[in-house]
Scaffold this motif. Structure first.
Motif, PDB file in Angstrom:
ATOM      1  N   ALA A 242      -3.828  -1.137  -1.709  1.00  0.00           N
ATOM      2  CA  ALA A 242      -4.556   0.070  -1.288  1.00  0.00           C
ATOM      3  C   ALA A 242      -3.685   1.311  -1.456  1.00  0.00           C
ATOM      4  CB  ALA A 242      -4.984  -0.062   0.186  1.00  0.00           C
ATOM      5  N   VAL A 243      -4.342   2.406  -1.802  1.00  0.00           N
ATOM      6  CA  VAL A 243      -3.655   3.689  -1.967  1.00  0.00           C
ATOM      7  C   VAL A 243      -4.410   4.764  -1.181  1.00  0.00           C
ATOM      8  CG1 VAL A 243      -3.270   5.563  -3.625  1.00  0.00           C
ATOM      9  CG2 VAL A 243      -2.566   3.242  -4.205  1.00  0.00           C
ATOM     10  N   ALA A 244      -3.650   5.592  -0.468  1.00  0.00           N
ATOM     11  CA  ALA A 244      -4.249   6.762   0.184  1.00  0.00           C
ATOM     12  C   ALA A 244      -3.754   8.005  -0.536  1.00  0.00           C
ATOM     13  CB  ALA A 244      -3.853   6.821   1.661  1.00  0.00           C
ATOM     14  N   VAL A 245      -4.674   8.816  -1.028  1.00  0.00           N
ATOM     15  CA  VAL A 245      -4.298  10.082  -1.654  1.00  0.00           C
ATOM     16  C   VAL A 245      -4.466  11.191  -0.628  1.00  0.00           C
ATOM     17  CG1 VAL A 245      -4.796  11.727  -3.490  1.00  0.00           C
ATOM     18  CG2 VAL A 245      -5.006   9.266  -3.932  1.00  0.00           C
ATOM     19  N   PHE A 246      -3.381  11.942  -0.420  1.00  0.00           N
ATOM     20  CA  PHE A 246      -3.427  13.099   0.481  1.00  0.00           C
ATOM     21  C   PHE A 246      -3.693  14.340  -0.367  1.00  0.00           C
ATOM     22  CE2 PHE A 246      -0.925  12.000   4.602  1.00  0.00           C
ATOM     23  CZ  PHE A 246      -1.522  10.750   4.654  1.00  0.00           C
ATOM     24  N   ASP A 247      -4.782  15.023  -0.080  1.00  0.00           N
ATOM     25  CA  ASP A 247      -5.123  16.246  -0.807  1.00  0.00           C
ATOM     26  C   ASP A 247      -5.119  17.428   0.142  1.00  0.00           C
ATOM     27  OD1 ASP A 247      -5.873  16.207  -3.698  1.00  0.00           O
ATOM     28  OD2 ASP A 247      -7.072  14.484  -3.068  1.00  0.00           O
TER      29      ASP A 247
ATOM     30  N   PHE B 250       0.857  -1.195   0.000  1.00  0.00           N
ATOM     31  CA  PHE B 250       0.000   0.000   0.000  1.00  0.00           C
ATOM     32  C   PHE B 250       0.888   1.238   0.000  1.00  0.00           C
ATOM     33  CE2 PHE B 250       0.448  -1.819   4.203  1.00  0.00           C
ATOM     34  CZ  PHE B 250       0.845  -0.759   4.997  1.00  0.00           C
ATOM     35  N   ALA B 251       0.300   2.364  -0.424  1.00  0.00           N
ATOM     36  CA  ALA B 251       1.135   3.552  -0.603  1.00  0.00           C
ATOM     37  C   ALA B 251       0.329   4.827  -0.421  1.00  0.00           C
ATOM     38  CB  ALA B 251       1.774   3.540  -1.985  1.00  0.00           C
ATOM     39  N   ILE B 252       1.062   5.905  -0.146  1.00  0.00           N
ATOM     40  CA  ILE B 252       0.481   7.246  -0.006  1.00  0.00           C
ATOM     41  C   ILE B 252       0.925   8.088  -1.205  1.00  0.00           C
ATOM     42  CG2 ILE B 252       0.540   9.386   1.369  1.00  0.00           C
ATOM     43  CD1 ILE B 252       0.975   7.605   3.861  1.00  0.00           C
ATOM     44  N   ILE B 253       0.001   8.855  -1.762  1.00  0.00           N
ATOM     45  CA  ILE B 253       0.339   9.800  -2.830  1.00  0.00           C
ATOM     46  C   ILE B 253       0.096  11.206  -2.315  1.00  0.00           C
ATOM     47  CG2 ILE B 253      -0.253  10.583  -5.165  1.00  0.00           C
ATOM     48  CD1 ILE B 253      -0.921   7.725  -5.829  1.00  0.00           C
ATOM     49  N   VAL B 254       1.082  12.075  -2.513  1.00  0.00           N
ATOM     50  CA  VAL B 254       1.016  13.389  -1.866  1.00  0.00           C
ATOM     51  C   VAL B 254       1.781  14.422  -2.688  1.00  0.00           C
ATOM     52  CG1 VAL B 254       3.001  12.771  -0.409  1.00  0.00           C
ATOM     53  CG2 VAL B 254       1.456  14.556   0.373  1.00  0.00           C
ATOM     54  N   LEU B 255       1.374  15.695  -2.551  1.00  0.00           N
ATOM     55  CA  LEU B 255       2.000  16.825  -3.255  1.00  0.00           C
ATOM     56  C   LEU B 255       2.713  17.744  -2.265  1.00  0.00           C
ATOM     57  CD1 LEU B 255      -1.160  18.188  -5.137  1.00  0.00           C
ATOM     58  CD2 LEU B 255       0.744  17.118  -6.291  1.00  0.00           C
ATOM     59  N   GLY B 256       3.737  18.433  -2.718  1.00  0.00           N
ATOM     60  CA  GLY B 256       4.300  19.560  -1.972  1.00  0.00           C
ATOM     61  C   GLY B 256       5.134  19.175  -0.761  1.00  0.00           C
ATOM     62  N   SER B 257       5.220  20.096   0.207  1.00  0.00           N
ATOM     63  CA  SER B 257       6.119  19.911   1.351  1.00  0.00           C
ATOM     64  C   SER B 257       5.740  18.704   2.202  1.00  0.00           C
ATOM     65  CB  SER B 257       6.130  21.172   2.223  1.00  0.00           C
ATOM     66  OG  SER B 257       4.857  21.382   2.810  1.00  0.00           O
ATOM     67  N   ALA B 258       4.439  18.375   2.243  1.00  0.00           N
ATOM     68  CA  ALA B 258       4.008  17.227   3.062  1.00  0.00           C
ATOM     69  C   ALA B 258       4.670  15.941   2.578  1.00  0.00           C
ATOM     70  CB  ALA B 258       2.488  17.092   3.029  1.00  0.00           C
TER      71      ALA B 258
ATOM     72  N   GLU C  88      -4.410   3.154   9.208  1.00  0.00           N
ATOM     73  CA  GLU C  88      -5.751   2.874   8.681  1.00  0.00           C
ATOM     74  C   GLU C  88      -5.664   2.280   7.272  1.00  0.00           C
ATOM     75  OE1 GLU C  88      -7.891   6.574  11.109  1.00  0.00           O
ATOM     76  OE2 GLU C  88      -7.875   6.603   8.923  1.00  0.00           O
ATOM     77  N   LEU C  89      -4.698   2.771   6.506  1.00  0.00           N
ATOM     78  CA  LEU C  89      -4.501   2.270   5.141  1.00  0.00           C
ATOM     79  C   LEU C  89      -4.068   0.804   5.154  1.00  0.00           C
ATOM     80  CD1 LEU C  89      -4.350   2.995   2.085  1.00  0.00           C
ATOM     81  CD2 LEU C  89      -1.968   3.672   2.470  1.00  0.00           C
ATOM     82  N   GLU C  90      -3.238   0.468   6.124  1.00  0.00           N
ATOM     83  CA  GLU C  90      -2.791  -0.918   6.267  1.00  0.00           C
ATOM     84  C   GLU C  90      -4.001  -1.820   6.532  1.00  0.00           C
ATOM     85  OE1 GLU C  90      -0.055  -1.505   9.502  1.00  0.00           O
ATOM     86  OE2 GLU C  90       0.803  -3.307   8.579  1.00  0.00           O
ATOM     87  N   GLN C  91      -4.929  -1.333   7.357  1.00  0.00           N
ATOM     88  CA  GLN C  91      -6.176  -2.059   7.653  1.00  0.00           C
ATOM     89  C   GLN C  91      -6.986  -2.292   6.372  1.00  0.00           C
ATOM     90  OE1 GLN C  91      -7.810  -3.259  10.490  1.00  0.00           O
ATOM     91  NE2 GLN C  91      -5.736  -3.162  11.335  1.00  0.00           N
ATOM     92  N   VAL C  92      -7.060  -1.232   5.551  1.00  0.00           N
ATOM     93  CA  VAL C  92      -7.791  -1.340   4.282  1.00  0.00           C
ATOM     94  C   VAL C  92      -7.142  -2.417   3.412  1.00  0.00           C
ATOM     95  CG1 VAL C  92      -8.344  -0.132   2.123  1.00  0.00           C
ATOM     96  CG2 VAL C  92      -8.612   1.049   4.313  1.00  0.00           C
ATOM     97  N   ALA C  93      -5.806  -2.393   3.338  1.00  0.00           N
ATOM     98  CA  ALA C  93      -5.075  -3.352   2.506  1.00  0.00           C
ATOM     99  C   ALA C  93      -5.293  -4.784   3.019  1.00  0.00           C
ATOM    100  CB  ALA C  93      -3.592  -3.012   2.491  1.00  0.00           C
ATOM    101  N   GLN C  94      -5.280  -4.944   4.359  1.00  0.00           N
ATOM    102  CA  GLN C  94      -5.404  -6.292   4.935  1.00  0.00           C
ATOM    103  C   GLN C  94      -6.833  -6.824   4.854  1.00  0.00           C
ATOM    104  OE1 GLN C  94      -3.715  -5.830   8.830  1.00  0.00           O
ATOM    105  NE2 GLN C  94      -1.609  -6.067   8.087  1.00  0.00           N
ATOM    106  N   SER C  95      -7.794  -5.940   5.111  1.00  0.00           N
ATOM    107  CA  SER C  95      -9.187  -6.399   5.165  1.00  0.00           C
ATOM    108  C   SER C  95      -9.849  -6.395   3.787  1.00  0.00           C
ATOM    109  CB  SER C  95      -9.992  -5.499   6.110  1.00  0.00           C
ATOM    110  OG  SER C  95     -10.106  -4.199   5.540  1.00  0.00           O
ATOM    111  N   GLY C  96      -9.270  -5.652   2.864  1.00  0.00           N
ATOM    112  CA  GLY C  96      -9.876  -5.538   1.540  1.00  0.00           C
ATOM    113  C   GLY C  96     -11.143  -4.700   1.559  1.00  0.00           C
ATOM    114  N   GLN C  97     -11.310  -3.919   2.614  1.00  0.00           N
ATOM    115  CA  GLN C  97     -12.527  -3.112   2.734  1.00  0.00           C
ATOM    116  C   GLN C  97     -12.225  -1.664   3.100  1.00  0.00           C
ATOM    117  OE1 GLN C  97     -15.249  -5.084   5.362  1.00  0.00           O
ATOM    118  NE2 GLN C  97     -15.893  -6.494   3.746  1.00  0.00           N
ATOM    119  N   VAL C  98     -12.952  -0.766   2.452  1.00  0.00           N
ATOM    120  CA  VAL C  98     -12.825   0.657   2.764  1.00  0.00           C
ATOM    121  C   VAL C  98     -13.989   1.054   3.667  1.00  0.00           C
ATOM    122  CG1 VAL C  98     -12.879   2.993   1.814  1.00  0.00           C
ATOM    123  CG2 VAL C  98     -11.650   1.191   0.600  1.00  0.00           C
ATOM    124  N   LYS C  99     -13.646   1.473   4.874  1.00  0.00           N
ATOM    125  CA  LYS C  99     -14.709   1.877   5.799  1.00  0.00           C
ATOM    126  C   LYS C  99     -15.169   3.296   5.488  1.00  0.00           C
ATOM    127  CE  LYS C  99     -13.813  -0.925   9.891  1.00  0.00           C
ATOM    128  NZ  LYS C  99     -12.834  -0.894  10.970  1.00  0.00           N
TER     129      LYS C  99
END
Lengths: 194, 399
Positions: B320-325, B269-277, B378-389
């Protein structure tokens, strides 16, 4: 007195608007370049007004720094104006083995008793009087920087003075540079820990 | 006393951009102040006053005028720049479309600051995201170094014959613009050679080839074709951004692509993010990976055009992917702009990750490591459970 500057050191400065704390934090960052270190210096921007409590921050490291968030658990806290301690908890979030460097004429043991700070190392220096003597006015930022350099061992006094000569020399009249060097020199020597 | 290297500098983000502008030495710069951008045009004005550049500095009375002046200057065949933030960018609104519609190369650093109300001067990406569809190329920067590097590369990207589009260079307000950071600069001569001389395809001042720029084009003209070609130029920009980034890398040792991936190959699983963050996220991802957690990340550099194909290839193997906006679209549950784009891009993929969105940092709200860790867990949970809460999440709210 030297502290370990390997790894990441996070510093928080407490002062009031107009006392030059931001300049001191920036100067510290520039000085660390002399040691080929990586650094950040950033103020906390709010309604900027003369005399209001302000905070600014440094990160210093021998490695590249990639965290761009606020600093909540500093290892070192520098109190440029002791009167902010009446309204601001300057030790907030500090690590147990953290270092407090306070501008006061009291010695560390007395200031500990007065503030009730537990644990942590406390250093004091009378930057107010040093700046009044050297500069003829209340501008405690450079003496506090001198105290910080002394406590951390980040830069020798000679290197710090040479840096001020070359860096401040470009921006300020010679007299101001000379007086700040005297102030830094004295604070470097006079800061004491318990 | 040893100063590390003469090209190693302590500069704020704004100073880094002003230095890049000085080394580019544009024909014209339009200057109008707005926090937190002001120090860019202020610093550049100093270079003009000190005679360090040949630039014609135009002090204008608003951002609307700043962009108008740039459009005029670029139409006259000049290499032009300005800089802005937030409400200033918003005031440029109608001109942004004219700059891109006329296919005028120009570079504009925009120091990302939110749009009021409530009144707030701090960082989020809602200003430039609002100009998402204005036909500008958007390059995001993590720090002062990247803001400097992006500004130099933007000139080449913008003026490329296959592109000829305006470019926005984005850096985070205060977090980067007002933070003193360590960076490496290039020699003036190196920059001069890299950006070369602007060769406009048309110029109003070229009396031998009379040209009409900005004519009326109604129902019986070619408006539609112009717009289609603008989109084609955006598609051409992908390769140009990559080529310029590669060449810049050979010159400096700092290569640039459309995004920077970290730890993706073996990640689940991975995070996608822009800028200084992205810097703070990378720090946390490194910490988690050292504990054996299969997380990776992507720092998106090019937001417009949106590098959909490369992103699909990079993330399709993930669970699973988490996009930070750092901005919201207020679309009633669709999420932030990067999230909606990536989700749309993945629609046709046979293999695609589950997706969650974290809106963070609006109006300058801090994004500490702890919050990144919370989202990653939380993203790890999504990846393991296969479910997005919860598909759309707000990170670091006080309510």
């Amino acid at each position: 007195m030297a502290v370990d500057i390997q790894g990441l050191t996070e510093i928080r400065w407490h002062a009031r608007g107009g006392q030059g704390a931001v300049t001191a934090a920036k100067t510290l960052a520039e000085m660390s370049l002399v040691r080929d270190m990586f650094f950040q210096a950033f103020p906390e921007y709010g309604p900027e007004r003369m005399g209001a409590p302000i905070r600014c921050f440094n990160r210093l490291s021998t490695n590249k720094i990639s965290t761009y968030c606020g600093i909540t658990n500093p290892q070192i806290v520098v109190v440029v104006d002791p009167t902010v301690m009446e309204t601001v908890d300057v030790a907030e979030g500090m690590k147990e083995d953290g270092i407090l460097i306070i501008n006061t004429h009291y010695d560390p043991a007395t200031i500990r008793k007065k503030t009730g700070v537990e644990g942590k190392k406390i250093y004091t220096v009378d930057a107010t009087h040093i700046s009044l003597d050297a500069l003829g006015r209340f501008m405690p930022n450079i003496p506090m920087l001198g105290a910080l350099l002394s406590v951390t061992g980040l830069l020798s006094k000679e290197d710090a003075i040479e840096f001020l000569k070359s860096s401040f020399g470009k921006k300020f009249p010679q007299k101001v540079v000379d007086n700040n060097i005297v102030a830094l020199d004295r604070a470097y020597e006079e800061v004491k820990g318990e | 006393m040893v100063i590390a290297k003469s090209n190693t500098l302590a500069l704020q983000g704004t100073e880094a951009v002003a230095l890049a502008m000085k080394q580019i030495n544009p024909d014209m710069v339009a200057a109008y102040p707005i926090t937190p951008q002001t120090e860019i045009v202020q610093g550049f004005s100093q270079f003009v006053a000190d005679g360090e550049v040949d630039t014609h500095l135009v002090n204008v009375e608003s951002e609307h005028s700043a962009m108008s002046a740039c459009i005029g200057g670029a139409s006259a065949g000049g290499r032009v720049m300005t800089a802005t933030s937030s409400q200033g960018l918003a005031l440029m609104w109608e001109l942004l479309y004219i700059a891109s519609g006329l296919r005028l190369p120009m570079v504009m650093p925009n120091v990302n600051r939110t749009l009021s109300a409530p009144i707030n001067i701090h960082c989020d990406h809602s200003d430039s995201m609002g100009a998402r569809d204005a036909g500008w190329i958007h390059l995001f920067s993590e720090n002062a170094q990247e803001a400097y590097d992006n500004t130099l590369q933007a000139v080449r990207i913008s003026e490329h014959p296959q592109v000829r589009l305006p470019v926005m260079v984005l850096l985070d307000g205060f977090i980067i613009s007002h933070s003193l950071d360590r960076m490496e600069s290039l020699e003036d001569s190196t920059v001069k050679e890299f950006v070369d001389v602007f060769k406009p395809e048309f110029s109003l001042l070229d009396a031998k080839t009379p040209t009409c720029i900005g004519a009326f084009d109604g129902l019986y003209g070619y408006f539609f074709e112009f717009k289609r070609q603008q989109e084609e130029a955006m598609r051409n920009a992908f390769q140009v951004v990559k080529d310029v980034g590669k060449e810049y890398g050979e010159l400096t040792g700092r290569p640039y692509g459309v995004f920077e991936a970290f730890g993706l190959e073996d990640a689940e699983f991975a995070i996608i993010v822009l800028g200084s963050a992205a810097g703070t996220v990378r720090h946390e991802v490194e910490c988690m990976r050292s504990r054996g957690i299969p997380i990776g990340m992507i720092k998106l550099r090019l937001f417009r055009p949106f590098p959909a194909n490369e992103l699909i290839e990079a993330v399709s193997h993930l669970k699973a992917v988490a996009v930070f906006d750092r901005s919201d679209t207020f679309a009633g549950g669709m999420g932030g702009p990067v999230f909606t784009d990536l989700r749309s891009a993945l629609y046709e993929s046979e293999k695609k990750p589950l997706m969650v969105n974290y809106i963070y940092g609006l109006g300058g709200r801090d994004l500490p490591v702890e919050l990144i860790n919370k989202a990653a867990t939380e993203l790890e949970q999504v990846a393991q459970s296969g479910q997005v809460k919860e598909k759309i999440n707000y990170l670091g709210l006080k309510e």
